[in-house]
Design a protein around this motif. Structure first.
Motif, PDB file in Angstrom:
ATOM      1  N   PHE A 104     -14.278 -35.769  34.110  1.00 37.48           N
ATOM      2  CA  PHE A 104     -13.413 -34.889  34.883  1.00 37.48           C
ATOM      3  C   PHE A 104     -12.680 -33.915  33.965  1.00 37.48           C
ATOM      4  CE2 PHE A 104     -13.933 -38.877  37.069  1.00 37.48           C
ATOM      5  CZ  PHE A 104     -14.132 -38.518  38.397  1.00 37.48           C
ATOM      6  N   GLU A 105     -12.667 -32.663  34.350  1.00 34.17           N
ATOM      7  CA  GLU A 105     -11.840 -31.676  33.660  1.00 34.17           C
ATOM      8  C   GLU A 105     -10.368 -31.993  33.945  1.00 34.17           C
ATOM      9  OE1 GLU A 105      -9.552 -27.972  33.344  1.00 34.17           O
ATOM     10  OE2 GLU A 105     -10.126 -28.935  35.238  1.00 34.17           O
ATOM     11  N   LEU A 112      -8.410 -32.445  37.288  1.00 36.28           N
ATOM     12  CA  LEU A 112      -8.671 -33.590  38.156  1.00 36.28           C
ATOM     13  C   LEU A 112      -8.164 -34.901  37.560  1.00 36.28           C
ATOM     14  CD1 LEU A 112     -12.305 -32.831  39.414  1.00 36.28           C
ATOM     15  CD2 LEU A 112     -10.140 -32.359  40.558  1.00 36.28           C
ATOM     16  N   ALA A 143     -10.616 -40.615  37.732  1.00 36.10           N
ATOM     17  CA  ALA A 143     -10.446 -40.008  36.412  1.00 36.10           C
ATOM     18  C   ALA A 143      -9.621 -40.922  35.508  1.00 36.10           C
ATOM     19  CB  ALA A 143      -9.776 -38.641  36.546  1.00 36.10           C
ATOM     20  N   ARG A 165     -18.266 -32.442  31.615  1.00 36.88           N
ATOM     21  CA  ARG A 165     -17.045 -32.472  32.421  1.00 36.88           C
ATOM     22  C   ARG A 165     -17.085 -31.347  33.448  1.00 36.88           C
ATOM     23  NH1 ARG A 165     -13.239 -35.900  30.212  1.00 36.88           N
ATOM     24  NH2 ARG A 165     -13.465 -36.364  27.979  1.00 36.88           N
ATOM     25  N   ASN A 188     -14.567 -29.533  36.970  1.00 34.85           N
ATOM     26  CA  ASN A 188     -13.309 -29.535  37.719  1.00 34.85           C
ATOM     27  C   ASN A 188     -13.533 -29.617  39.228  1.00 34.85           C
ATOM     28  OD1 ASN A 188     -14.319 -26.988  38.245  1.00 34.85           O
ATOM     29  ND2 ASN A 188     -12.337 -25.951  38.040  1.00 34.85           N
ATOM     30  N   LEU A 199     -15.670 -32.176  42.253  1.00 33.43           N
ATOM     31  CA  LEU A 199     -16.505 -33.338  42.538  1.00 33.43           C
ATOM     32  C   LEU A 199     -17.910 -32.912  42.963  1.00 33.43           C
ATOM     33  CD1 LEU A 199     -14.027 -35.720  44.394  1.00 33.43           C
ATOM     34  CD2 LEU A 199     -14.801 -35.844  42.028  1.00 33.43           C
ATOM     35  N   LEU A 251     -19.740 -32.461  39.814  1.00 37.62           N
ATOM     36  CA  LEU A 251     -20.147 -33.759  39.279  1.00 37.62           C
ATOM     37  C   LEU A 251     -21.371 -34.287  40.015  1.00 37.62           C
ATOM     38  CD1 LEU A 251     -17.198 -33.660  38.029  1.00 37.62           C
ATOM     39  CD2 LEU A 251     -17.150 -36.125  38.376  1.00 37.62           C
TER      40      LEU A 251
END
Length: 311
Positions: free
Chosen positions: A202-203, A206, A212, A227, A229, A231, A234
């Motif tokens: 996670f950036e 988040l 996180a 990473r 920011n 979801l 991701l």
């Protein structure tokens, strides 16, 4: 209205339009004319002209221009205090009057996170069919609106605890589990300890998420391969076979290209809340939408709580 406030209102009306007050507050909060213009949805040249016209009428500079942004002058500080006070009073009045609105029709602004859009889409479709007199305006934003400035009427948010100034109901536990693509899992033993997998992290924006925090506490930095920011970002990275991502079960369990690595982890759990401002909860159209959303999301509780069986 007392004489002091009345005089302030008259003076404000003579010198400013409401759009001027919003511009002053936006520049004061952002410290930048460009950022203020973006926030207000106007172009930079329009904001520049409006500010210049205001300062011309007042005969005083409200902001010092510098290469690193706009700084309030003494006159600007006074103007910002006044602008904030008047706009907040008007917002409070609007909200209180809205609270007396008994019409079962009209617009209801709903804000939610991007990951919930697919879950909510079919619900809003049914609402439009059953209540065509109510228009939903969906505001997708991952930041948490306070609702105090009428950014929206209703918030549907995955949080551990809602802000104190909002009221509503906890709809369900919000389960999160680790997911990866079949291609990635084919290269790794599925029963390996979770910290041994490659993780999509996670950036910093988040960092407040429970997932996180779990990742920071349990997975070494050298196991983080990417990473993001968002979801959804991701999820996309997990699709590509990059590694394992911690994702909400309501999102990833419906994704045919992902598999659970483990079941939901208790330390990643949050909650799904349905929220509004206290002054709005008795507005008929908002109450109608709140009740409808609560009923429809309750039917999806199994999905939200991650109770779908693993493959």
């Amino acid at each position: 209205m007392d004489s002091g406030l009345g005089g302030l209102a008259v003076l404000t009306q003579r010198l400013f339009e409401l759009s001027d007050l919003r511009l002053i507050r936006a520049i004061g909060e952002a410290g930048s004319l460009s950022a203020a213009a973006r926030h207000l949805g106007v172009d930079h040249s329009t904001a520049f002209r409006r500010l210049g016209a205001m300062e011309g009428r007042l005969g005083a500079h409200l902001f010092e221009r510098a290469r690193d942004g706009y700084t309030l002058t003494l006159a600007g500080e006074v103007a910002l205090i006044t602008a904030t006070r008047v706009l907040d009073d008007l917002t409070d009045l609007e909200r209180r009057l809205a609270g007396q609105d008994l019409r079962p029709s009209g617009t209801v602004r709903v804000t939610t996170a991007d990951t919930l859009v697919e879950l909510l889409g079919p619900i809003f479709t049914v609402l439009a069919q059953e209540r065509p007199e109510i228009m939903i305006e969906l505001i997708v934003d991952n930041s948490f609106f306070t609702l105090s400035k009428r950014d929206a009427d209703i918030a549907i948010r995955p949080v551990s605890a809602p802000p104190d100034n909002l009221v509503g109901r906890k709809l369900a536990k919000l389960a999160t589990a680790p997911y990866a693509s079949p291609a990635y899992l084919a290269r790794r033993p599925l029963d390996a300890p979770l910290p041994d997998f490659d993780w999509i992290g996670f950036e910093e924006s988040l960092a407040h998420l429970q997932s996180a925090r779990w990742l920071k506490q349990n997975v070494a930095e050298d196991r983080i391969v990417h990473r993001a920011n968002s979801l959804l970002a991701l999820q996309a990275a997990a699709h590509s076979g990059m590694g394992v991502a911690a994702l909400p079960c309501y999102l990833a369990d419906q994704d045919p290209d992902l598999r659970r690595v483990r079941g939901p982890l208790a330390d990643m759990e949050a909650a799904l809340w349905l929220l509004t401002h206290p002054d709005l909860r008795r507005v008929t159209r908002i109450r109608t939408v709140l009740d409808f959303l609560a009923n429809q999301l309750a039917r999806r509780k199994t999905l939200i709580e991650g109770q779908a069986p693993m493959d």
